[in-house]
Scaffold this active site. Structure first.
Site, PDB file in Angstrom:
ATOM      1  N   TYR A  95       5.923  18.438  -9.081  1.00  0.00           N
ATOM      2  CA  TYR A  95       6.146  16.995  -8.937  1.00  0.00           C
ATOM      3  C   TYR A  95       5.089  16.141  -9.633  1.00  0.00           C
ATOM      4  O   TYR A  95       5.438  15.125 -10.250  1.00  0.00           O
ATOM      5  CB  TYR A  95       6.273  16.634  -7.460  1.00  0.00           C
ATOM      6  N   GLU A 137      13.216  20.195   0.692  1.00  0.00           N
ATOM      7  CA  GLU A 137      13.287  21.485   0.010  1.00  0.00           C
ATOM      8  C   GLU A 137      12.588  22.584   0.797  1.00  0.00           C
ATOM      9  O   GLU A 137      13.068  23.727   0.846  1.00  0.00           O
ATOM     10  CB  GLU A 137      12.699  21.354  -1.399  1.00  0.00           C
TER      11      GLU A 137
END
Length: 420
Positions: A95, A137
């Site tokens: 990310y 997730e």
């Protein structure tokens, strides 16, 4: 959490970013691949060349900014993205890479308009979304490990059989090289397949085409002209070879939970869009639930699983089948020829339209079916579909040329156009 001031800045600047969102994403991907070439394998390069991945990111960026103070409206989109990320084995450390390059792209496109305050607000907004996705997730990763035969990350499978289902579709039967062989998942889900082709790591997602709870898994793949991965699997993957898989993911699934509505089930597919529907059909046909299975193909040579579906219909009175061939061969006996239309669906649907209606196929097919379902007044909450590929919005079939509402182009659920 964003501060009230940062939220106000995002809301105020969302129209400007939205107007330049495509330019930002056009700058973002090349920049990220140049700075971090190791992440290129996570992205389907066919989508990059077509521009669909860039448009999908632009749409997501605008949607997130627009609803920055109403994130509950993004619930379905967050789930879809999280499932796709898990199928690719995306990790929290990925990310910051995306965030860095996205902010650089925004700055490069908008220039001096991006003040320090605006940059801070958009940076915080990205981190907020990243934290949400990382949390969802992680729940999915943990859930996958708790299923029978489940796993996290990559797992090696051996090809134990390959079966030609049609002129263009082949099924691959897969058993884990180690560990539990009986694997549970939810009908309609897909697995990630990781390959090295000509020294390049590539990832594709393919629907599981049989019921859960069996020994091993089955994926059924269409050989796509010029398709890097599908061509490799059809021409080179043989019995005894190994494939690397990620755990089953996806939220285009049949609700099999206790207490779920048991309305009549309609499974409407075009081409290789049949693959997740086969998983759904095989998993519930013995339940007694009324099922109508509608499939469109070019002709019998392009129609996968025809004999299996016919056998199920003979064995189970609750299953009704209907086949459409666009260009039937001389010996073909479809129930209809040409394209799917309102008359076909109207004759098969109950008068109250109280059904669970699942449909999957190529985009033109789905445009047509979506338009027909709305015309025939099936409740939107009872329509279920998913694009395999960057998320797109269904447009009315009437907005396309007559030829684009054909059912002949095969679905993306077993092709190169997989969610990556």
């Amino acid at each position: 959490m964003l501060s009230p001031e940062q939220t106000a800045i995002i809301k105020a600047t969302a129209p400007v970013v939205g107007a330049h969102a495509r330019d930002i994403t056009e700058h973002f991907y090349p920049l990220m691949f140049e700075r971090y070439p190791e992440v290129k394998a996570f992205f389907n390069q066919a989508h990059q060349q077509q521009g669909t991945q860039r448009q999908a990111l632009a749409n997501a960026l605008v949607a997130y900014a627009t609803h920055i103070d109403q994130l509950e409206k993004l619930g379905d989109a967050v789930g879809l993205i999280a499932h796709k990320h898990c199928s690719l084995d995306i990790q929290p450390e990925h990310y910051p890479i995306v965030g860095e390059c996205l902010m650089a792209a925004i700055g490069a496109v908008l220039g001096d308009a991006v003040t320090a305050e605006i940059a801070d607000a958009w940076g915080a907004a990205y981190q907020q979304l990243a934290d949400i996705l990382i949390g969802v997730e992680e729940q999915l990763y943990q859930g996958n490990t708790q299923r029978r035969g489940g796993w996290r990350g990559e797992r090696q499978f051996r090809i134990t059989d390959r079966v030609q289902e049609s002129d263009v579709i082949t099924s691959f039967y897969l058993l884990p090289c180690e560990g539990e062989t009986v694997i549970d998942f939810i009908p309609g889900q897909y697995v990630g397949v990781i390959l090295t082709i000509d020294g390049q790591c590539v990832r594709r997602n393919y629907s599981l085409s049989d019921a859960p709870g069996k020994a091993g898994l089955r994926i059924s793949i269409k050989r796509e002209p010029g398709g890097q991965v599908s061509d490799f699997l059809h021409s080179q993957a043989q019995v005894g070879d190994t494939l690397t898989l990620t755990a089953p993911c996806g939220d285009f699934v049949l609700d099999t939970s206790p207490g779920a509505p048991q309305r009549p089930l309609f499974l409407v597919t075009g081409g290789v869009g049949i693959t997740p529907a086969m998983s759904m059909l095989n998993s519930c046909v013995a339940s007694g639930r009324p099922i109508t299975f509608i499939h469109a193909a070019i002709d019998s040579r392009h129609q996968a699983f025809a004999e299996h579906v016919h056998t199920l219909a003979q064995q189970h009175d609750n299953l009704r089948t209907f086949t459409i061939h666009e260009k039937p061969l001389a010996d073909d006996t479809p129930d209809a020829t040409g394209f799917i239309n309102a008359a076909i669906l109207k004759d098969l649907l109950p008068a109250d339209r109280n059904v669970d209606f699942y449909f999957l196929g190529p985009k033109p097919f789905m445009n047509a079916v979506n338009e027909l379902a709305n015309e025939l007044q099936i409740a939107p909450s009872q329509l279920h579909y998913e694009f395999f590929g960057p998320a797109e919005i269904l447009t009315p079939a009437s907005a396309s040329s007559a030829s684009t509402s054909s059912v002949t182009t095969t679905s993306a659920s077993g092709t190169e156009d997989a969610p990556a």
